[in-house]
Design a protein around this motif. Structure first.
Motif, PDB file in Angstrom:
ATOM      1  N   VAL A 162      22.586  -2.315  13.880  1.00 36.26           N
ATOM      2  CA  VAL A 162      21.389  -2.136  13.053  1.00 36.26           C
ATOM      3  C   VAL A 162      20.411  -1.188  13.726  1.00 36.26           C
ATOM      4  N   ASP A 163      20.239  -1.343  15.046  1.00 36.29           N
ATOM      5  CA  ASP A 163      19.317  -0.454  15.762  1.00 36.29           C
ATOM      6  C   ASP A 163      19.818   0.989  15.758  1.00 36.29           C
ATOM      7  N   GLU A 164      21.120   1.168  15.903  1.00 32.92           N
ATOM      8  CA  GLU A 164      21.660   2.526  15.860  1.00 32.92           C
ATOM      9  C   GLU A 164      21.479   3.153  14.486  1.00 32.92           C
ATOM     10  N   GLU A 165      21.617   2.349  13.442  1.00 30.74           N
ATOM     11  CA  GLU A 165      21.462   2.871  12.085  1.00 30.74           C
ATOM     12  C   GLU A 165      20.013   3.260  11.812  1.00 30.74           C
ATOM     13  N   ASN A 166      19.076   2.427  12.280  1.00 32.15           N
ATOM     14  CA  ASN A 166      17.659   2.684  12.012  1.00 32.15           C
ATOM     15  C   ASN A 166      16.988   3.507  13.099  1.00 32.15           C
ATOM     16  N   GLY A 167      17.728   3.849  14.169  1.00 28.86           N
ATOM     17  CA  GLY A 167      17.099   4.567  15.264  1.00 28.86           C
ATOM     18  C   GLY A 167      17.225   6.066  15.185  1.00 28.86           C
ATOM     19  N   HIS A 168      17.880   6.604  14.140  1.00 27.98           N
ATOM     20  CA  HIS A 168      18.015   8.052  14.008  1.00 27.98           C
ATOM     21  C   HIS A 168      16.668   8.679  13.644  1.00 27.98           C
ATOM     22  N   SER A 169      16.401   9.812  14.220  1.00 28.60           N
ATOM     23  CA  SER A 169      15.170  10.527  13.863  1.00 28.60           C
ATOM     24  C   SER A 169      15.236  11.051  12.443  1.00 28.60           C
ATOM     25  N   GLN A 170      16.438  11.448  12.010  1.00 35.52           N
ATOM     26  CA  GLN A 170      16.642  11.881  10.635  1.00 35.52           C
ATOM     27  C   GLN A 170      17.548  10.852   9.972  1.00 35.52           C
ATOM     28  N   PRO A 171      17.000   9.980   9.142  1.00 36.45           N
ATOM     29  CA  PRO A 171      17.824   8.957   8.521  1.00 36.45           C
ATOM     30  C   PRO A 171      18.906   9.591   7.680  1.00 36.45           C
ATOM     31  N   SER A 223       0.827  -1.197   0.000  1.00 33.84           N
ATOM     32  CA  SER A 223       0.000   0.000   0.000  1.00 33.84           C
ATOM     33  C   SER A 223       0.863   1.249   0.000  1.00 33.84           C
ATOM     34  N   SER A 224       0.273   2.337  -0.411  1.00 37.22           N
ATOM     35  CA  SER A 224       1.019   3.594  -0.477  1.00 37.22           C
ATOM     36  C   SER A 224       1.329   4.143   0.904  1.00 37.22           C
ATOM     37  N   ASP A 225       0.458   3.844   1.895  1.00 41.47           N
ATOM     38  CA  ASP A 225       0.701   4.365   3.236  1.00 41.47           C
ATOM     39  C   ASP A 225       1.938   3.730   3.867  1.00 41.47           C
ATOM     40  N   ASP A 226       2.175   2.459   3.540  1.00 44.50           N
ATOM     41  CA  ASP A 226       3.315   1.754   4.119  1.00 44.50           C
ATOM     42  C   ASP A 226       4.358   1.440   3.050  1.00 44.50           C
ATOM     43  N   SER A 227       4.514   2.357   2.096  1.00 46.50           N
ATOM     44  CA  SER A 227       5.459   2.111   1.005  1.00 46.50           C
ATOM     45  C   SER A 227       6.897   2.132   1.469  1.00 46.50           C
ATOM     46  N   GLU A 228       7.162   2.785   2.626  1.00 50.74           N
ATOM     47  CA  GLU A 228       8.526   2.860   3.115  1.00 50.74           C
ATOM     48  C   GLU A 228       8.939   1.605   3.863  1.00 50.74           C
ATOM     49  N   GLU A 229       7.988   0.704   4.128  1.00 48.27           N
ATOM     50  CA  GLU A 229       8.318  -0.466   4.947  1.00 48.27           C
ATOM     51  C   GLU A 229       9.314  -1.384   4.238  1.00 48.27           C
ATOM     52  N   TRP A 230       9.067  -1.722   2.983  1.00 47.84           N
ATOM     53  CA  TRP A 230       9.973  -2.626   2.286  1.00 47.84           C
ATOM     54  C   TRP A 230      11.319  -1.953   2.001  1.00 47.84           C
ATOM     55  N   LYS A 231      11.304  -0.604   1.868  1.00 47.62           N
ATOM     56  CA  LYS A 231      12.568   0.100   1.695  1.00 47.62           C
ATOM     57  C   LYS A 231      13.400   0.039   2.976  1.00 47.62           C
ATOM     58  N   MET A 232      12.734   0.115   4.115  1.00 44.34           N
ATOM     59  CA  MET A 232      13.438  -0.014   5.382  1.00 44.34           C
ATOM     60  C   MET A 232      14.006  -1.420   5.552  1.00 44.34           C
ATOM     61  N   VAL A 233      13.270  -2.419   5.043  1.00 43.89           N
ATOM     62  CA  VAL A 233      13.777  -3.793   5.117  1.00 43.89           C
ATOM     63  C   VAL A 233      15.059  -3.928   4.308  1.00 43.89           C
ATOM     64  N   VAL A 234      15.077  -3.333   3.117  1.00 44.43           N
ATOM     65  CA  VAL A 234      16.279  -3.385   2.281  1.00 44.43           C
ATOM     66  C   VAL A 234      17.436  -2.658   2.957  1.00 44.43           C
ATOM     67  N   SER A 235      17.152  -1.464   3.499  1.00 42.05           N
ATOM     68  CA  SER A 235      18.201  -0.705   4.184  1.00 42.05           C
ATOM     69  C   SER A 235      18.721  -1.455   5.405  1.00 42.05           C
ATOM     70  N   LYS A 236      17.819  -2.076   6.164  1.00 38.67           N
ATOM     71  CA  LYS A 236      18.232  -2.850   7.329  1.00 38.67           C
ATOM     72  C   LYS A 236      19.086  -4.046   6.921  1.00 38.67           C
ATOM     73  N   SER A 237      18.732  -4.684   5.816  1.00 43.53           N
ATOM     74  CA  SER A 237      19.500  -5.846   5.357  1.00 43.53           C
ATOM     75  C   SER A 237      20.897  -5.443   4.922  1.00 43.53           C
ATOM     76  N   VAL A 238      21.024  -4.301   4.269  1.00 37.51           N
ATOM     77  CA  VAL A 238      22.350  -3.824   3.873  1.00 37.51           C
ATOM     78  C   VAL A 238      23.200  -3.538   5.106  1.00 37.51           C
ATOM     79  N   THR A 239      22.606  -2.886   6.104  1.00 40.61           N
ATOM     80  CA  THR A 239      23.326  -2.620   7.352  1.00 40.61           C
ATOM     81  C   THR A 239      23.717  -3.916   8.046  1.00 40.61           C
TER      82      THR A 239
END
Length: 683
Positions: A334-343, A291-307
């Motif tokens: 991984v948590d430190e990378e994804n825990g920033h308020s401003q990615p 869905s468009s509302d959660d379009s960033e979810e799969w992008k976060m999964v990719v970013s988390k996997s790279v980290t």
């Protein structure tokens, strides 16, 4: 293929479904998009906008071509090599399609084309991350599996006094070299200290000392260093070289086990936490993730996997850490990378992720491979130079003697070779070629190849001779009441009886003359009757031989194959022996291959039995990684043993076995099902 390839293909298909779902959703939300685009095209546009749109279209085409080349479903190979993946990322030119902020540059007319370009960039980076994910999984898998053989080698050294002594002899030059180097460095340091103390005093005696005095001084310092080292090293007085080699082997086993646990832990973390989209049971992406509302979810999964890949490759060779500490460090990063308020820019944009992927493939993967090779070289089994220097030295020292013997006996050796060749050729023709020709002739009913103990016309001639002898005897000695000559009817009756084996006229005369043998001998009838009976015996023997001939002819093909069997068996045995020598003993019998399949199954059962349930009865990351290594070996060996249809069913069992969500109990039941379902190929 391995489970890594299947897993990467499954993720790649999920990304394709995700992109298709987003495209269909965008069409349903903007039904007038096509009409608007046509109206916009019909309207007057400036030349600058046309040029920008042309560049945008060119970038979109280039991105689509890169996505098609990197997709596992469209490429001939399931996994791309590192160089090809780097080339595709560089060829896509993502850096040229972004502005200074890292976002896609929409141009003067931002609209659906710019959004489409950004989606294609994310899809390309996601597929590249999937390929890099598969490469790292394969790298960890290929590095973890061989460690078991090195651990087995050291356990074999520790478990046998003979092997420990052999290892002590093999490593004695290295220990001697290390000891000599230490003595030399110590003496050199002392000489430098002496020179530094006498330099300011400008001692004339030291300056004018001869070479022999300086050499005597150096020799004295070396002796002092040896004495000090012998006194300071208390363990050298207590421990023998044999014991120290045992301690060295134990230390190497400990480090290898830690390296295997760390690699298995990293493999389990990547397999369980990397590229984990919100997928349904059938493999499709859920509507929430698309869905468009959660379009960033799969992008976060990719970013988390790279980290996750970056952190694992950075810390996996740190053997001073325990697997639990390693997992905690990885997840903390991984948590430190994804825990920033401003990615950060390299986490929120496809360009930044592409740069990070290039950094992983170009720097971290080769660095990890080099570090792993250094650890294996330090703690793995010794090199071949260390293991085989002693027989090599013996062979080198005795090479002159061997060469002299060969030169002195070259005539005999040449004769042996010629005899061996002649014997081989004769064996081939006499025991293989000729029996094959006879078998082929028997199948084709060749008359020359028929088995016979006597000629075909011999029996007929002897029978005709016996018939004439009996008829002539009956004519010359009529045994009737009137004593007249026999009629033609009586002679014909005698012929018929002789053919049936009845010699009554001859036997009657023989019985009569037997009463007066001398008189019968003088007349000649007694001798004549006796010779006729000898002829009858000869005919009977030939009849018996004829029956044996018929029996042999009926089994002639069997005898042909019996004669061919020894030559075939010798050829097969020789060929198998030679193939084992020249192919590095890669040939294995069916029983050996089945045994090789039982060993990983036994290790799988051992891992599941010794596992400590965690996270609702599931395996830990380390245990799951070890299970994946054994499953990979089991799958590779089953591919060479099981038939095609059975192997496809076996893959279903493998999929259930590596699924962490099923729990330890169900995985144990899968192992039991493999045992009884495939017992035919395991026993």
């Amino acid at each position: 293929m391995s489970f890594v390839v299947d897993h990467v293909q499954r993720i790649d298909s999920q990304l394709d479904r995700l992109q298709l779902s987003r495209y269909q959703q965008s069409l349903s939300e903007s039904p007038d998009l096509q009409t608007t685009s046509e109206d916009t095209r019909d309207s007057s546009e400036s030349s600058e906008s046309e040029v920008e749109n042309g560049h945008l279209l060119e970038r979109i085409v280039k991105l689509q071509a890169a996505i098609k080349a990197i997709s596992t479903l469209s490429s001939a190979r399931a996994a791309l090599p590192t160089d090809a993946l780097l080339g595709l990322l560089e060829g896509a030119e993502l850096l040229h399609t972004s502005d200074g902020s890292g976002q896609g540059n929409p141009g003067p007319n931002p609209g659906s084309s710019s959004a489409q370009e950004l989606d294609l960039q994310w899809l390309l980076v996601s597929k590249a991350a999937t390929q890099a994910y598969g490469l790292v999984l394969n790298l960890l898998l290929d590095q973890t599996i061989p460690l078991s053989s090195d651990i087995y080698y050291w356990n074999e050294v520790l478990g046998s006094t003979r092997w420990t002594g052999l290892y002590t002899i093999q490593t004695s030059p290295i220990r001697l070299w290390v000891w000599t180097t230490d003595i030399y460095q110590d003496a050199r340091n002392k000489i430098q200290q002496v020179n530094s103390t006498t330099e300011g005093a400008e001692d004339a005696d030291v300056k004018t000392s001869s070479l022999s005095e300086r050499w005597r001084r150096f020799y004295g310092l070396v002796k002092e260093s040896v004495r000090e080292r012998s006194l300071s090293d208390v363990q050298s007085k207590i421990m023998t070289p044999f014991t120290r080699c045992q301690m060295d082997a134990k230390a190497k086993v400990k480090h290898l086990k830690r390296l295997r646990e760390m690699s298995a832990s990293g493999l389990g973390v990547l397999m369980d936490e990397g590229m984990m989209f919100d997928a349904k049971d059938d493999g499709s992406i859920s509507s929430k993730a698309a869905s468009s509302d959660d379009s960033e979810e799969w992008k976060m999964v990719v970013s988390k996997s790279v980290t996750l890949m970056e952190s694992i490759l950075r810390h996996i060779t740190a053997l001073e850490m325990r697997p639990a500490d390693f997992e905690e460090t990885v997840f903390m990063n991984v948590d430190e990378e994804n825990g920033h308020s401003q990615p950060s820019e390299d986490s929120s944009t496809p360009v930044g992720l592409a740069l990070r992927l290039q950094q992983i493939l170009d720097k971290q993967v080769p660095g990890h491979m080099a570090a792993s090779e250094r650890l294996v070289a330090d703690y793995g089994r010794p090199s071949r130079l260390v293991r085989y220097w002693l027989p090599g030295l013996v062979l080198f020292l005795s090479s002159s003697t061997i060469l002299r013997i060969l030169l002195n006996r070259r005539a005999e050796i040449r004769q042996w070779i010629e005899d061996l060749g002649a014997t081989t050729i004769d064996f081939w023709y006499n025991w293989v070629v000729e029996p094959v020709k006879k078998v082929i002739g028997t199948i084709r009913h060749d008359k020359d190849s028929e088995i016979a103990l006597m000629s075909r016309e011999s029996l007929q001639g002897d029978k005709a001779s016996l018939e004439r002898m009996v008829v002539d005897f009956a004519i010359d000695n009529p045994n009737n009441e009137s004593g007249t000559r026999l009629t033609e009817a009586e002679i014909a009756e005698v012929r018929v009886k002789v053919k049936e084996g009845d010699l009554t006229p001859v036997l009657r005369a023989y019985e009569k003359d037997l009463k007066k043998p001398i008189w019968g001998t003088l007349r000649g009838d007694f001798i004549r009757a006796l010779l006729i009976q000898i002829q009858k015996t000869k005919v009977d023997v030939e009849v018996a031989l004829g029956g044996i001939d018929n029996l042999l002819k009926s089994q002639e093909l069997v005898f042909g194959f019996v004669g061919l069997t020894p030559g075939i068996l010798v050829c097969l045995g020789t060929g198998r022996w030679l193939s084992g020598i020249f192919s590095g003993r890669r040939y294995r019998s069916q029983s050996e291959r089945q045994t090789s399949m039982i060993r990983p199954l036994r290790n799988i059962d051992r891992i599941l039995s010794a596992a400590t349930p965690a996270n609702n009865g599931m395996l830990s990351y380390k245990e799951h990684g070890l299970l994946l290594c054994e499953v990979h070996v089991l799958r590779q060996r089953a591919h060479r043993i099981l038939p095609g249809a059975i192997y496809n069913e076996f893959l279903e069992e493998i999929h259930d076995l590596v699924d962490l969500r099923t729990g330890i109990d169900r995985q144990t039941r899968v192992v039991d099902r493999i045992r009884w379902a495939y017992s035919r190929w395991l026993s």
